[in-house]
Design a protein around this motif. Sequence first.
Motif, PDB file in Angstrom:
ATOM      1  N   GLU A 266      12.891   8.656 -16.695  1.00  0.00           N
ATOM      2  CA  GLU A 266      12.961   7.197 -16.642  1.00  0.00           C
ATOM      3  C   GLU A 266      12.299   6.741 -15.356  1.00  0.00           C
ATOM      4  N   ALA A 267      11.566   5.638 -15.444  1.00  0.00           N
ATOM      5  CA  ALA A 267      10.873   5.115 -14.262  1.00  0.00           C
ATOM      6  C   ALA A 267      10.670   3.616 -14.407  1.00  0.00           C
ATOM      7  N   GLU A 268      10.521   2.970 -13.263  1.00  0.00           N
ATOM      8  CA  GLU A 268      10.299   1.527 -13.233  1.00  0.00           C
ATOM      9  C   GLU A 268       8.803   1.231 -13.327  1.00  0.00           C
ATOM     10  N   LEU A 269       8.460   0.266 -14.164  1.00  0.00           N
ATOM     11  CA  LEU A 269       7.073  -0.204 -14.242  1.00  0.00           C
ATOM     12  C   LEU A 269       6.752  -1.009 -12.990  1.00  0.00           C
ATOM     13  N   TRP A 270       5.600  -0.733 -12.380  1.00  0.00           N
ATOM     14  CA  TRP A 270       5.206  -1.464 -11.168  1.00  0.00           C
ATOM     15  C   TRP A 270       3.748  -1.890 -11.268  1.00  0.00           C
ATOM     16  N   LEU A 271       3.423  -2.929 -10.514  1.00  0.00           N
ATOM     17  CA  LEU A 271       2.062  -3.474 -10.497  1.00  0.00           C
ATOM     18  C   LEU A 271       1.261  -2.877  -9.354  1.00  0.00           C
ATOM     19  N   TRP A 272      -0.012  -2.628  -9.620  1.00  0.00           N
ATOM     20  CA  TRP A 272      -0.933  -2.219  -8.564  1.00  0.00           C
ATOM     21  C   TRP A 272      -1.045  -3.372  -7.582  1.00  0.00           C
ATOM     22  N   GLU A 273      -0.792  -3.117  -6.301  1.00  0.00           N
ATOM     23  CA  GLU A 273      -0.691  -4.199  -5.313  1.00  0.00           C
ATOM     24  C   GLU A 273      -1.962  -5.019  -5.132  1.00  0.00           C
ATOM     25  N   ALA A 274      -3.105  -4.479  -5.520  1.00  0.00           N
ATOM     26  CA  ALA A 274      -4.351  -5.219  -5.347  1.00  0.00           C
ATOM     27  C   ALA A 274      -4.531  -6.296  -6.418  1.00  0.00           C
ATOM     28  N   ARG A 275      -3.706  -6.292  -7.444  1.00  0.00           N
ATOM     29  CA  ARG A 275      -3.856  -7.243  -8.543  1.00  0.00           C
ATOM     30  C   ARG A 275      -2.685  -8.223  -8.549  1.00  0.00           C
ATOM     31  N   ARG A 276      -2.951  -9.450  -8.919  1.00  0.00           N
ATOM     32  CA  ARG A 276      -1.878 -10.455  -9.013  1.00  0.00           C
ATOM     33  C   ARG A 276      -1.360 -10.611 -10.430  1.00  0.00           C
ATOM     34  N   ASP A 277      -2.177 -10.235 -11.410  1.00  0.00           N
ATOM     35  CA  ASP A 277      -1.720 -10.330 -12.796  1.00  0.00           C
ATOM     36  C   ASP A 277      -1.110  -8.984 -13.205  1.00  0.00           C
ATOM     37  N   ASP A 278      -0.723  -8.876 -14.466  1.00  0.00           N
ATOM     38  CA  ASP A 278      -0.077  -7.639 -14.909  1.00  0.00           C
ATOM     39  C   ASP A 278      -1.046  -6.697 -15.611  1.00  0.00           C
ATOM     40  N   SER A 279      -2.337  -6.806 -15.319  1.00  0.00           N
ATOM     41  CA  SER A 279      -3.305  -5.975 -16.014  1.00  0.00           C
ATOM     42  C   SER A 279      -3.305  -4.529 -15.561  1.00  0.00           C
ATOM     43  N   TRP A 280      -2.798  -4.227 -14.378  1.00  0.00           N
ATOM     44  CA  TRP A 280      -2.734  -2.856 -13.877  1.00  0.00           C
ATOM     45  C   TRP A 280      -1.279  -2.497 -13.605  1.00  0.00           C
ATOM     46  N   THR A 281      -0.603  -2.019 -14.643  1.00  0.00           N
ATOM     47  CA  THR A 281       0.804  -1.685 -14.566  1.00  0.00           C
ATOM     48  C   THR A 281       0.962  -0.169 -14.707  1.00  0.00           C
ATOM     49  N   PHE A 282       1.822   0.414 -13.871  1.00  0.00           N
ATOM     50  CA  PHE A 282       1.966   1.867 -13.812  1.00  0.00           C
ATOM     51  C   PHE A 282       3.426   2.278 -13.767  1.00  0.00           C
ATOM     52  N   VAL A 283       3.666   3.577 -13.993  1.00  0.00           N
ATOM     53  CA  VAL A 283       4.907   4.234 -13.628  1.00  0.00           C
ATOM     54  C   VAL A 283       4.519   5.467 -12.822  1.00  0.00           C
ATOM     55  N   SER A 284       5.401   5.884 -11.936  1.00  0.00           N
ATOM     56  CA  SER A 284       5.179   7.101 -11.158  1.00  0.00           C
ATOM     57  C   SER A 284       5.981   8.232 -11.779  1.00  0.00           C
ATOM     58  N   LEU A 285       5.338   9.368 -11.953  1.00  0.00           N
ATOM     59  CA  LEU A 285       6.042  10.540 -12.441  1.00  0.00           C
ATOM     60  C   LEU A 285       6.918  11.097 -11.329  1.00  0.00           C
ATOM     61  N   PRO A 286       7.982  11.806 -11.677  1.00  0.00           N
ATOM     62  CA  PRO A 286       8.821  12.432 -10.652  1.00  0.00           C
ATOM     63  C   PRO A 286       8.002  13.423  -9.814  1.00  0.00           C
TER      64      PRO A 286
END
Length: 98
Positions: free
Chosen positions: A6-26
């Motif tokens: 399980e992981a939290e979806l986060w936005l790439w800090e360089a973008r203001r919109d939600d076009s670059w959304t990620f999760v980090s693997l353990p």
Amino acid sequence: MRVEFEAELWLWEARRDDSWTFVSLPIDASDEIRELTGGQRRGFGSVRVEVTVGLTTWRTSIFPDSKSGAYVLPVKRAVRKAQSIEPGDVVKLAVELV
């Protein structure tokens, strides 16, 4: 290799919109993936994977993040829409090396 987490979806800090959304693997899974794929990585150190979130399965690549030491997984808009998830939500994922 397959990892479920399980992981939290986060936005790439360089973008203001939600076009670059990620999760980090353990970190432990990222270390194991690094060991398994040592000489088989693609551009930018990427590794091909198949991912399942909810009822949606797709193929993509994960990328190493030098800051955290973890691999990061992009979660495309179509998946977020299909699963009704957005940045800040915690999601259950399964990631398998292809």
